[in-house]
Design a protein around this motif. Structure first.
Motif, short mmCIF file in Angstrom:
data_model
loop_
_atom_site.label_atom_id
_atom_site.label_comp_id
_atom_site.label_asym_id
_atom_site.label_seq_id
_atom_site.Cartn_x
_atom_site.Cartn_y
_atom_site.Cartn_z
N GLY A 99 0.80 -1.22 0.00
CA GLY A 99 0.00 0.00 0.00
C GLY A 99 0.83 1.26 0.00
N SER A 100 1.91 1.28 0.80
CA SER A 100 2.75 2.48 0.86
C SER A 100 3.52 2.68 -0.46
CB SER A 100 3.73 2.40 2.03
OG SER A 100 4.55 1.27 1.91
N ARG A 133 3.27 5.99 -2.88
CA ARG A 133 4.44 6.74 -3.35
C ARG A 133 4.43 6.86 -4.86
NH1 ARG A 133 7.44 4.04 0.80
NH2 ARG A 133 7.99 2.42 -0.67
N GLU A 134 4.10 5.78 -5.55
CA GLU A 134 4.03 5.80 -7.01
C GLU A 134 2.94 6.75 -7.48
OE1 GLU A 134 5.16 4.85 -10.86
OE2 GLU A 134 6.16 4.33 -8.99
#
Length: 60
Positions: A29-30, A34-35
């Motif tokens: 998820g993180s 970020r993407e």
């Protein structure tokens, strides 16, 4: 009802094929966030550049 077995066999074969495929999304998820933020920043920069170009063309 001659095709019942054929349908079942095709369904089993398709299930095996789907189980053998790798999941296309391997990010956590993180990493996804970020993407997403990175792509959003790139798009905002492109929009700002396009707006600046449009304003420059309009002032000529």
């Amino acid at each position: 009802m001659a095709r019942g077995n054929q349908r079942d066999k095709a369904r089993e074969k398709n299930q095996e094929k789907l189980a053998g495929q790798k999941n296309k999304n391997g990010m956590t998820g993180s990493e996804q966030q970020r993407e997403k933020d990175k792509v959003a920043a790139i798009m905002q920069a492109k929009q700002a550049a396009a707006l600046a170009k449009k304003e420059a063309d309009g002032k000529k």
